[in-house]
Design a protein around this motif. Structure first.
Motif, mmCIF file in Angstrom:
data_model
loop_
_atom_site.group_PDB
_atom_site.id
_atom_site.type_symbol
_atom_site.label_atom_id
_atom_site.label_comp_id
_atom_site.label_asym_id
_atom_site.label_seq_id
_atom_site.Cartn_x
_atom_site.Cartn_y
_atom_site.Cartn_z
ATOM 1 N N ASP A 1 0.819 -1.216 0.000
ATOM 2 C CA ASP A 1 0.000 0.000 0.000
ATOM 3 C C ASP A 1 0.850 1.262 0.000
ATOM 4 O OD1 ASP A 1 -2.329 -1.474 -0.089
ATOM 5 O OD2 ASP A 1 -2.648 -1.420 2.078
ATOM 6 N N THR A 2 2.002 1.216 0.672
ATOM 7 C CA THR A 2 2.897 2.377 0.688
ATOM 8 C C THR A 2 3.389 2.683 -0.722
ATOM 9 O OG1 THR A 2 3.593 1.845 2.934
ATOM 10 C CG2 THR A 2 5.013 3.326 1.680
ATOM 11 N N TYR A 3 3.758 1.641 -1.457
ATOM 12 C CA TYR A 3 4.229 1.829 -2.832
ATOM 13 C C TYR A 3 3.114 2.369 -3.726
ATOM 14 C CZ TYR A 3 8.277 -0.821 -1.284
ATOM 15 O OH TYR A 3 9.392 -1.239 -0.601
ATOM 16 N N SER A 4 1.920 1.840 -3.565
ATOM 17 C CA SER A 4 0.781 2.331 -4.358
ATOM 18 C C SER A 4 0.513 3.802 -4.058
ATOM 19 C CB SER A 4 -0.481 1.509 -4.072
ATOM 20 O OG SER A 4 -0.316 0.186 -4.535
ATOM 21 N N GLN B 1 2.998 5.848 -5.928
ATOM 22 C CA GLN B 1 2.672 5.913 -7.355
ATOM 23 C C GLN B 1 1.522 6.878 -7.609
ATOM 24 O OE1 GLN B 1 2.022 1.738 -7.909
ATOM 25 N NE2 GLN B 1 4.177 1.261 -7.595
ATOM 26 N N LEU B 2 0.488 6.798 -6.785
ATOM 27 C CA LEU B 2 -0.656 7.709 -6.933
ATOM 28 C C LEU B 2 -0.247 9.157 -6.665
ATOM 29 C CD1 LEU B 2 -3.387 5.516 -5.215
ATOM 30 C CD2 LEU B 2 -3.243 6.094 -7.659
ATOM 31 N N ALA B 3 0.613 9.364 -5.692
ATOM 32 C CA ALA B 3 1.082 10.724 -5.388
ATOM 33 C C ALA B 3 1.873 11.288 -6.562
ATOM 34 C CB ALA B 3 1.940 10.712 -4.121
ATOM 35 N N LEU B 4 2.661 10.446 -7.214
ATOM 36 C CA LEU B 4 3.412 10.915 -8.381
ATOM 37 C C LEU B 4 2.463 11.288 -9.514
ATOM 38 C CD1 LEU B 4 6.035 11.533 -9.842
ATOM 39 C CD2 LEU B 4 6.165 9.098 -10.477
ATOM 40 N N TYR C 1 3.254 -4.736 -8.010
ATOM 41 C CA TYR C 1 2.945 -3.323 -7.791
ATOM 42 C C TYR C 1 1.640 -2.956 -8.512
ATOM 43 C CZ TYR C 1 7.702 -2.381 -6.050
ATOM 44 O OH TYR C 1 8.864 -2.358 -5.335
ATOM 45 N N GLN C 2 1.483 -3.434 -9.758
ATOM 46 C CA GLN C 2 0.316 -3.081 -10.560
ATOM 47 C C GLN C 2 -0.987 -3.589 -9.950
ATOM 48 O OE1 GLN C 2 2.104 -4.843 -14.123
ATOM 49 N NE2 GLN C 2 1.688 -2.915 -15.183
ATOM 50 N N PHE C 3 -1.003 -4.839 -9.502
ATOM 51 C CA PHE C 3 -2.233 -5.393 -8.931
ATOM 52 C C PHE C 3 -2.639 -4.627 -7.680
ATOM 53 C CE2 PHE C 3 -1.042 -9.543 -11.121
ATOM 54 C CZ PHE C 3 -1.863 -9.272 -12.191
ATOM 55 N N ASN C 4 -1.666 -4.241 -6.879
ATOM 56 C CA ASN C 4 -2.026 -3.470 -5.691
ATOM 57 C C ASN C 4 -2.501 -2.072 -6.069
ATOM 58 O OD1 ASN C 4 -2.012 -3.884 -2.678
ATOM 59 N ND2 ASN C 4 -1.159 -1.828 -2.897
#
Length: 141
Positions: A77-80, A83-86, A106-109
């Protein structure tokens, strides 16, 4: 060098290539060391092979990999959230997600977290499989 600073102090390194085309979030290979430079080891490198007049390529070093730094956080969730913040930082409403190696994890999450931000996910294999090699040989290619 462009960096995005996250609320927990992590700094996320990113690159953008092309402008005005369909945005493509590139999820780099390299396991938990997923970074932009790892694309150079792959049989298909979107940085070199996707036309930047049709696509806007967005790559990032995942936190604590490559030029990025910061605590690991709370798993996928941290990585997602990074990605969303970027995507938000770059004012991207929706993108294609293109990954390799660890990319699908990463993509599925990312899809689970916020599917409205992703048109589709694409995956590039990490190597040529024996099946592909022998099948092409049988077909005379």
């Amino acid at each position: 060098m462009p960096f995005l600073t996250r609320p927990d102090g992590a700094t996320i390194y990113y690159e953008v290539k092309g402008a005005g085309g369909v945005p493509v979030l590139l999820i780099s290979p390299g396991g938990m060391g997923s970074s932009i430079e790892k694309w150079d080891m792959m049989p298909f490198n979107p940085w070199k092979q996707l036309p930047t007049d049709q696509f806007t390529l967005i790559g990032m070093d995942q936190r604590n990999a490559g030029k990025s730094s910061g605590p690991i956080g709370e798993g996928w969730d941290t990585y997602s959230q990074d990605q969303l913040a970027l995507l938000e930082h770059l004012d991207i409403e929706k993108c294609i997600s293109f990954g390799s190696c660890i990319g699908p994890s990463y993509q599925f999450n990312l899809l689970k977290t916020c599917s409205r931000k992703v048109y589709c996910c694409c995956y590039a294999p990490t190597h040529r499989s024996k099946h592909t090699y022998y099948r092409r040989r049988e077909m005379g290619r």
